[in-house]
Design an enzyme around this catalytic site. Structure first.
Site, PDB file in Angstrom:
ATOM      1  N   PRO A   1       0.386  -1.002  -0.331  1.00  0.00           N
ATOM      2  CA  PRO A   1       0.579   0.171  -0.200  1.00  0.00           C
ATOM      3  C   PRO A   1       0.757   1.325  -0.020  1.00  0.00           C
ATOM      4  CG  PRO A   1      -0.425  -1.259   1.563  1.00  0.00           C
ATOM      5  CD  PRO A   1       0.754  -2.468   1.250  1.00  0.00           C
ATOM      6  N   GLU A   2       1.094   1.910  -1.163  1.00  0.00           N
ATOM      7  CA  GLU A   2       0.899   3.193  -1.169  1.00  0.00           C
ATOM      8  C   GLU A   2      -0.044   4.378  -1.042  1.00  0.00           C
ATOM      9  OE1 GLU A   2       4.378   3.402  -3.995  1.00  0.00           O
ATOM     10  OE2 GLU A   2       5.126   1.724  -3.978  1.00  0.00           O
TER      11      GLU A   2
ATOM     12  N   HIS B   1      -4.241 -14.892   9.330  1.00  0.00           N
ATOM     13  CA  HIS B   1      -3.653 -13.109   9.531  1.00  0.00           C
ATOM     14  C   HIS B   1      -4.730 -11.957   9.929  1.00  0.00           C
ATOM     15  CE1 HIS B   1      -0.984 -15.174   7.526  1.00  0.00           C
ATOM     16  NE2 HIS B   1      -0.984 -14.839   6.508  1.00  0.00           N
TER      17      HIS B   1
ATOM     18  N   ARG C   1       2.198  -9.735   6.865  1.00  0.00           N
ATOM     19  CA  ARG C   1       3.761  -9.393   7.740  1.00  0.00           C
ATOM     20  C   ARG C   1       4.059  -8.519   9.353  1.00  0.00           C
ATOM     21  NH1 ARG C   1       7.265  -8.559   1.889  1.00  0.00           N
ATOM     22  NH2 ARG C   1       6.052 -10.374   1.075  1.00  0.00           N
TER      23      ARG C   1
END
Length: 278
Positions: free
Chosen positions: A2-3, A95, A114
């Site tokens: 995600p930017e 997750h 992550r």
DNA sequence: GGTACTACCTGGAGGC
DNA sequence: TGCCTCCAGGTAGTAC
């Protein structure tokens, strides 16, 4: 990853779906996701009964303005974070890190493979920047009037770093990440290895324009599909097919046919065309 | 102050 | 098939 365009896409989705909704409870499945307060019980108790008034974006940070006034919920998706607006009976993904409940049926679910993503609760009377310390170092937004050619030139003129490394520095341009830095450098014809101080004045304006253009194009397409990005409804973006250089190592340049190369700069992959970029 | 490097973390890809 | 290693990357912290 995600930017800015992905975060902006999420923000818009959240503003469509969650405004004036009240948090009735929550569940933290991974403690370190909550950066503040340090106790997850305090986080849940603090945020319970809060109503979301609006979602804002600063760089890659999402900020929910809450009621009671002067309280905030901060979210950073980091590399693999996703905010999903789901029915509470949707099966839990492995997750899933945090769940915020809105009544008996809906929830805002934070899923993060992550585990780098973080959330903050900012209590009343406390400066947001003092809790979410990364905000204090953020540069101007690329879409703000302050992001001028002069601003960018001043930020770069004394630096001996490669331009690619500088573009990833959030204190120079807020919200730019590896994908769009590569794309903007390609569009402006600048090699990622170029030392900032060696950039010529006529190169700064095309660079600024390219940054705004690649970000705008991606926002218009709903974010990139280069990674596992999903918007709040769980839908993938549409920008992936339009990449000029990112993740195209060994493939022909779409402009000149030259082979796209990949090098490491600042520990990050940089993709470029040695023919189109000088 | 500016810059470079490392840790954090998980899962996919590739090699053997 | 299974094991191992490498790689991806945003940010904070540390060292120089």
């Amino acid at each position: 990853m995600p930017e800015l365009p992905e975060v902006e896409t999420v923000r818009r989705g959240l503003n469509q779906l969650t405004l004036n909704q009240t948090i009735t409870g929550g569940d933290v499945l991974l403690q370190r996701t909550i950066a503040y307060p340090f106790s997850i019980e305090e986080f849940i108790e603090s945020i319970k009964k809060s109503t979301i008034k609006s979602w804002h974006r600063r760089g890659k940070y999402l900020l929910a303005e809450l009621s009671p006034p002067s309280t905030w919920l901060g979210v950073h998706l980091r590399m693999t974070g996703q905010l999903l607006w789901l029915n509470r009976d949707e099966p839990l993904h492995k997750h899933t890190r945090v769940r915020l409940f809105f009544g008996e049926e809906q929830e805002l679910r934070f899923v993060d493979q992550r585990t780098f993503g973080q959330m903050w609760y900012v209590p009343p009377g406390v400066a947001v920047e003092s809790i979410i310390t990364g905000l204090a170092k953020l540069a101007v937004d690329p879409f703000s009037p302050e992001f001028t050619v002069e601003y960018l030139a001043n930020k770069l003129k004394k630096s001996r770093r490669p331009i690619k490394t500088a573009l990833l520095d959030q204190s120079i341009v807020a919200g730019l990440g590896n994908i769009y830095a590569d794309e903007a450098l390609f569009k402006s014809g600048i090699l990622p290895t170029t030392i900032c101080a060696d950039l010529q004045s006529p190169q700064i304006e095309p660079l600024r324009t390219a940054i705004i253009e690649v970000l705008s194009a991606s926002i218009a397409a709903g974010g990139t599909t280069f990674s596992n990005f999903l918007n709040v409804k769980g839908v993938n973006g549409n920008y992936g097919g339009e990449a000029w250089v990112y993740n195209r190592t060994g493939k022909p340049c779409k402009v000149c046919g030259n082979v796209i190369q990949r090098i490491k700069l600042g520990g990050r992959s940089s993709h470029f065309c040695s023919q189109c970029q000088k």
